[in-house]
Design a protein around this motif. Structure first.
Motif, PDB file in Angstrom:
ATOM      1  N   SER A  21      42.187  50.767  28.360  1.00 19.52           N
ATOM      2  CA  SER A  21      43.092  50.731  27.212  1.00 19.52           C
ATOM      3  C   SER A  21      44.546  50.562  27.631  1.00 19.52           C
ATOM      4  O   SER A  21      45.429  50.551  26.803  1.00 19.52           O
ATOM      5  N   GLU A  22      44.818  50.453  28.942  1.00 15.65           N
ATOM      6  CA  GLU A  22      46.189  50.311  29.416  1.00 15.65           C
ATOM      7  C   GLU A  22      46.501  48.849  29.724  1.00 15.65           C
ATOM      8  O   GLU A  22      45.592  48.038  29.940  1.00 15.65           O
ATOM      9  N   LEU A  23      47.782  48.534  29.750  1.00 14.93           N
ATOM     10  CA  LEU A  23      48.212  47.177  30.064  1.00 14.93           C
ATOM     11  C   LEU A  23      47.763  46.792  31.474  1.00 14.93           C
ATOM     12  O   LEU A  23      48.009  47.518  32.428  1.00 14.93           O
ATOM     13  N   GLY A  24      47.071  45.671  31.581  1.00 15.57           N
ATOM     14  CA  GLY A  24      46.585  45.220  32.882  1.00 15.57           C
ATOM     15  C   GLY A  24      45.226  45.764  33.267  1.00 15.57           C
ATOM     16  O   GLY A  24      44.685  45.414  34.320  1.00 15.57           O
ATOM     17  N   SER A  25      44.643  46.634  32.440  1.00 16.20           N
ATOM     18  CA  SER A  25      43.352  47.221  32.806  1.00 16.20           C
ATOM     19  C   SER A  25      42.240  46.177  32.804  1.00 16.20           C
ATOM     20  O   SER A  25      41.275  46.284  33.565  1.00 16.20           O
ATOM     21  N   GLY A  26      42.361  45.170  31.953  1.00 14.17           N
ATOM     22  CA  GLY A  26      41.344  44.114  31.928  1.00 14.17           C
ATOM     23  C   GLY A  26      41.267  43.380  33.248  1.00 14.17           C
ATOM     24  O   GLY A  26      40.177  43.090  33.749  1.00 14.17           O
ATOM     25  N   GLN A  27      42.440  43.087  33.834  1.00 11.51           N
ATOM     26  CA  GLN A  27      42.444  42.416  35.134  1.00 11.51           C
ATOM     27  C   GLN A  27      41.875  43.328  36.209  1.00 11.51           C
ATOM     28  O   GLN A  27      41.179  42.868  37.112  1.00 11.51           O
ATOM     29  N   ALA A  28      42.175  44.627  36.126  1.00  7.58           N
ATOM     30  CA  ALA A  28      41.638  45.568  37.112  1.00  7.58           C
ATOM     31  C   ALA A  28      40.122  45.599  37.051  1.00  7.58           C
ATOM     32  O   ALA A  28      39.441  45.649  38.087  1.00  7.58           O
ATOM     33  N   VAL A  29      39.574  45.565  35.826  1.00  9.27           N
ATOM     34  CA  VAL A  29      38.114  45.536  35.674  1.00  9.27           C
ATOM     35  C   VAL A  29      37.542  44.255  36.262  1.00  9.27           C
ATOM     36  O   VAL A  29      36.515  44.260  36.962  1.00  9.27           O
ATOM     37  N   ALA A  30      38.213  43.128  36.007  1.00  8.82           N
ATOM     38  CA  ALA A  30      37.733  41.844  36.545  1.00  8.82           C
ATOM     39  C   ALA A  30      37.756  41.843  38.070  1.00  8.82           C
ATOM     40  O   ALA A  30      36.846  41.324  38.719  1.00  8.82           O
ATOM     41  N   MET A  31      38.816  42.404  38.666  1.00  3.60           N
ATOM     42  CA  MET A  31      38.891  42.463  40.128  1.00  3.60           C
ATOM     43  C   MET A  31      37.784  43.338  40.700  1.00  3.60           C
ATOM     44  O   MET A  31      37.180  43.010  41.722  1.00  3.60           O
ATOM     45  N   LYS A  32      37.505  44.469  40.043  1.00  6.38           N
ATOM     46  CA  LYS A  32      36.431  45.337  40.523  1.00  6.38           C
ATOM     47  C   LYS A  32      35.081  44.636  40.390  1.00  6.38           C
ATOM     48  O   LYS A  32      34.225  44.739  41.273  1.00  6.38           O
ATOM     49  N   ASP A  33      34.891  43.887  39.310  1.00  2.39           N
ATOM     50  CA  ASP A  33      33.663  43.127  39.140  1.00  2.39           C
ATOM     51  C   ASP A  33      33.512  42.090  40.249  1.00  2.39           C
ATOM     52  O   ASP A  33      32.418  41.853  40.768  1.00  2.39           O
ATOM     53  N   LEU A  34      34.656  41.469  40.622  1.00  2.17           N
ATOM     54  CA  LEU A  34      34.627  40.480  41.696  1.00  2.17           C
ATOM     55  C   LEU A  34      34.204  41.130  43.010  1.00  2.17           C
ATOM     56  O   LEU A  34      33.447  40.558  43.794  1.00  2.17           O
ATOM     57  N   GLU A  35      34.709  42.352  43.257  1.00  2.00           N
ATOM     58  CA  GLU A  35      34.347  43.054  44.489  1.00  2.00           C
ATOM     59  C   GLU A  35      32.876  43.446  44.498  1.00  2.00           C
ATOM     60  O   GLU A  35      32.194  43.344  45.524  1.00  2.00           O
ATOM     61  N   ILE A  36      32.354  43.900  43.355  1.00  3.41           N
ATOM     62  CA  ILE A  36      30.979  44.417  43.306  1.00  3.41           C
ATOM     63  C   ILE A  36      29.953  43.287  43.313  1.00  3.41           C
ATOM     64  O   ILE A  36      29.005  43.288  44.110  1.00  3.41           O
ATOM     65  N   ARG A  37      30.140  42.278  42.454  1.00  8.67           N
ATOM     66  CA  ARG A  37      29.115  41.250  42.288  1.00  8.67           C
ATOM     67  C   ARG A  37      29.345  40.026  43.157  1.00  8.67           C
ATOM     68  O   ARG A  37      28.448  39.213  43.326  1.00  8.67           O
ATOM     69  N   GLY A  38      30.547  39.918  43.719  1.00  5.75           N
ATOM     70  CA  GLY A  38      30.797  38.780  44.600  1.00  5.75           C
ATOM     71  C   GLY A  38      31.476  37.640  43.883  1.00  5.75           C
ATOM     72  O   GLY A  38      31.601  37.631  42.657  1.00  5.75           O
ATOM     73  N   ALA A  39      31.890  36.663  44.678  1.00 10.67           N
ATOM     74  CA  ALA A  39      32.694  35.563  44.142  1.00 10.67           C
ATOM     75  C   ALA A  39      31.868  34.343  43.797  1.00 10.67           C
ATOM     76  O   ALA A  39      32.404  33.342  43.350  1.00 10.67           O
ATOM     77  N   GLY A  40      30.580  34.387  44.017  1.00  6.74           N
ATOM     78  CA  GLY A  40      29.766  33.250  43.626  1.00  6.74           C
ATOM     79  C   GLY A  40      29.432  32.333  44.789  1.00  6.74           C
ATOM     80  O   GLY A  40      29.296  32.759  45.915  1.00  6.74           O
ATOM     81  N   ASN A  41      29.317  31.053  44.507  1.00  3.24           N
ATOM     82  CA  ASN A  41      28.743  30.105  45.449  1.00  3.24           C
ATOM     83  C   ASN A  41      29.530  29.909  46.734  1.00  3.24           C
ATOM     84  O   ASN A  41      28.965  29.505  47.736  1.00  3.24           O
ATOM     85  N   ILE A  42      30.834  30.151  46.704  1.00  4.65           N
ATOM     86  CA  ILE A  42      31.623  29.860  47.893  1.00  4.65           C
ATOM     87  C   ILE A  42      31.231  30.753  49.060  1.00  4.65           C
ATOM     88  O   ILE A  42      31.128  30.312  50.192  1.00  4.65           O
ATOM     89  N   LEU A  43      31.001  32.017  48.789  1.00  3.02           N
ATOM     90  CA  LEU A  43      30.643  32.942  49.865  1.00  3.02           C
ATOM     91  C   LEU A  43      29.225  33.481  49.739  1.00  3.02           C
ATOM     92  O   LEU A  43      28.814  34.312  50.542  1.00  3.02           O
TER      93      LEU A  43
END
Length: 213
Positions: free
Chosen positions: A1-23
């Motif tokens: 609910s805080e400013l920028g929290s959406g990006q923080a969630v997206a970054m954590k998702d990137l760390e947990i699930r990975g970046a996809g086909n490149i790596l």
């Protein structure tokens, strides 16, 4: 609910699930194993290789911005209370440093206003310093620095005799060293040069330096 929290969630998702086909395979990358910075660098190298091979955007190469050192007494920074989070502040600094022209700086200011509200004075000063760097690049100047509170050094500049005479007329106590292509000009003061007045600083000093260039 805080400013920028959406990006923080997206970054954590990137760390947990990975970046996809490149790596990795599909959504099972291994970004946590190599780090986000290395991942970004790999993406950049992949794009360059793609362009070099004749892919989309081939032949379009961006020239790096010439390095300009501006060492002046200007309160220019992104306050913690304006952008909360070290990573987000570093991202703001990076965008400003990489802005190629005034239009890009205007777009950054609009983005900051939209996300965080009206920029405070230190952020506006930071934008002014970035704009001043563009003026220095256009003039071929690589350094503008304060020498204590007494003078301002500018270089490199090659001044023909006629411009040296004009420099002496406009700034009587200035000096020009042809061997090092440097100009040293007394630092201006407030209150029209009144005896004992404090030296100019912040955007007033930047405006004076623009006139000097």
């Amino acid at each position: 609910s805080e400013l920028g929290s959406g990006q923080a969630v997206a970054m954590k998702d990137l760390e947990i699930r990975g970046a996809g086909n490149i790596l990795g395979a599909e959504q099972s990358g291994h970004i946590a194993g190599v780090g986000f910075d290395l991942y970004v660098r790999l993406v950049g190298e992949a794009v360059q290789a793609f362009r070099a091979a004749g892919g989309a955007g081939a032949g379009i190469e961006e020239e790096p911005l010439a390095d300009v050192r501006v060492d002046l007494p200007v309160d220019a920074h992104v306050p913690h209370e304006y952008v909360d989070g070290e990573r987000l502040r570093l991202e703001v600094y990076r965008k400003i440093a990489e802005a190629p022209d005034g239009d890009a700086l205007t777009a950054i200011t609009e983005e900051l206003t939209d996300r965080y509200g009206a920029p405070p004075e230190p952020v506006r000063n930071l934008m002014a310093v970035a704009a001043f760097r563009h003026i220095c690049r256009q003039a071929g100047v690589a350094e503008v620095a304060a020498l204590g509170t007494a003078s301002i050094k500018v270089g490199p500049v090659e001044l023909p005799d006629s411009i040296q005479l004009r420099l002496k007329r406009l700034y009587p106590k200035s000096t020009y060293k042809a061997a090092s292509n440097q100009v040293t000009v007394p630092r201006p003061t407030e209150a029209g040069g009144r005896m004992g007045a404090p030296p100019l600083r912040d955007t007033a000093l930047l405006d004076w330096c623009v006139q000097l260039l």
